[in-house]
Design a protein around this motif. Sequence first.
Motif, PDB file in Angstrom:
ATOM      1  N   LEU A 176       0.828  -1.209   0.000  1.00 34.05           N
ATOM      2  CA  LEU A 176       0.000   0.000   0.000  1.00 34.05           C
ATOM      3  C   LEU A 176       0.860   1.255   0.000  1.00 34.05           C
ATOM      4  O   LEU A 176       0.564   2.231  -0.684  1.00 34.05           O
ATOM      5  N   LEU A 177       1.949   1.222   0.793  1.00 30.21           N
ATOM      6  CA  LEU A 177       2.833   2.392   0.859  1.00 30.21           C
ATOM      7  C   LEU A 177       3.385   2.736  -0.508  1.00 30.21           C
ATOM      8  O   LEU A 177       3.362   3.905  -0.930  1.00 30.21           O
ATOM      9  N   PHE A 178       3.852   1.735  -1.235  1.00 27.78           N
ATOM     10  CA  PHE A 178       4.503   2.028  -2.506  1.00 27.78           C
ATOM     11  C   PHE A 178       3.518   2.153  -3.666  1.00 27.78           C
ATOM     12  O   PHE A 178       3.813   2.848  -4.635  1.00 27.78           O
ATOM     13  N   ILE A 179       2.360   1.511  -3.563  1.00 24.88           N
ATOM     14  CA  ILE A 179       1.352   1.702  -4.612  1.00 24.88           C
ATOM     15  C   ILE A 179       0.718   3.077  -4.472  1.00 24.88           C
ATOM     16  O   ILE A 179       0.620   3.842  -5.434  1.00 24.88           O
ATOM     17  N   VAL A 180       0.312   3.409  -3.248  1.00 20.38           N
ATOM     18  CA  VAL A 180      -0.296   4.724  -3.001  1.00 20.38           C
ATOM     19  C   VAL A 180       0.749   5.827  -3.121  1.00 20.38           C
ATOM     20  O   VAL A 180       0.504   6.891  -3.685  1.00 20.38           O
ATOM     21  N   GLY A 181       1.953   5.538  -2.578  1.00 19.21           N
ATOM     22  CA  GLY A 181       2.980   6.565  -2.549  1.00 19.21           C
ATOM     23  C   GLY A 181       3.538   6.938  -3.910  1.00 19.21           C
ATOM     24  O   GLY A 181       4.005   8.057  -4.094  1.00 19.21           O
ATOM     25  N   THR A 182       3.512   6.001  -4.852  1.00 18.84           N
ATOM     26  CA  THR A 182       4.086   6.288  -6.173  1.00 18.84           C
ATOM     27  C   THR A 182       3.027   6.414  -7.263  1.00 18.84           C
ATOM     28  O   THR A 182       3.376   6.599  -8.426  1.00 18.84           O
ATOM     29  N   SER A 228       3.691  14.055  -1.921  1.00 19.02           N
ATOM     30  CA  SER A 228       2.863  14.008  -0.718  1.00 19.02           C
ATOM     31  C   SER A 228       3.670  13.381   0.409  1.00 19.02           C
ATOM     32  O   SER A 228       4.799  12.929   0.208  1.00 19.02           O
ATOM     33  N   ARG A 229       3.075  13.329   1.604  1.00 15.95           N
ATOM     34  CA  ARG A 229       3.792  12.737   2.735  1.00 15.95           C
ATOM     35  C   ARG A 229       4.076  11.256   2.500  1.00 15.95           C
ATOM     36  O   ARG A 229       5.166  10.774   2.805  1.00 15.95           O
TER      37      ARG A 229
END
Length: 254
Positions: free
Chosen positions: A48-54, A62-63
């Motif tokens: 989730l971190l890398f799918i949402v983050g990128t 974004s943060r």
Amino acid sequence: MAEEAGTGLVFHPMEPFKIHSLFGGEIHWYTPTNATLWMFIGILAISLLFIVGTRGRAIVPSRVQSVAELAYGFVHKMVEDVAGKDGLKYFPYIFTLFLFIVFANFLGLIPMAFTPTSHIAVTGLMAMAVFISVTVLGFMKNGAGFLGLFWVSSAPLALRPLLAVIEVISYFVRPVSHSIRLAGNMMAGHAVMEVFAAFAPLILVSAIGVAVTPLSVLAIVAMYALEMLVAFVQAYVFTILTCVYLKDALHPGH
């Protein structure tokens, strides 16, 4: 187990490390357990971190994107600095190791959670995977020249055979120390917090609890803050040692 006489206070410091089936019954190799649940949660959180983050890939991040980029850059620089540019080819594997360990460590700090990295079965498997991978890579890249890792050519000739034996022993001990360091540190901190937490309810059952309970709460807070640092440091140590072993495989000469 410890029990306060006359109070009925019982606590089990090793209780948080017990593995149990999610659906009851005996545990087999295919049985879903609390360990597999929290490893899955860790993998899901990383995804989730890398799918949402990128997903947006904004110029002004974004943060969430900033956290993903910082993690990527941190490990990328570590691999390049320690193993050299040749080691960047293996960056995805090392990055995956770092993310899994750091997320497993931090998720384990959630109350009632389970810390997979507190078990030698988990850390031992990761350490053996690193050990086998770098050993195979060392022979593939250097052939018999990889054995130069054990021959200290800068030492006096008379000492070289003895040093070679020591180097071979230390090499095969690597996966043991690599895995025990991580599992031991994660288990020790959680066990200490469990012991302190057992004294917190004393205020409800004993007059001495008026003094003991506030001290135990302060100790828990202090240990929790320390464990947050340990969670990151141990992931960093495991990863940087992996980079060191990779460097030895790519450039085995002393």
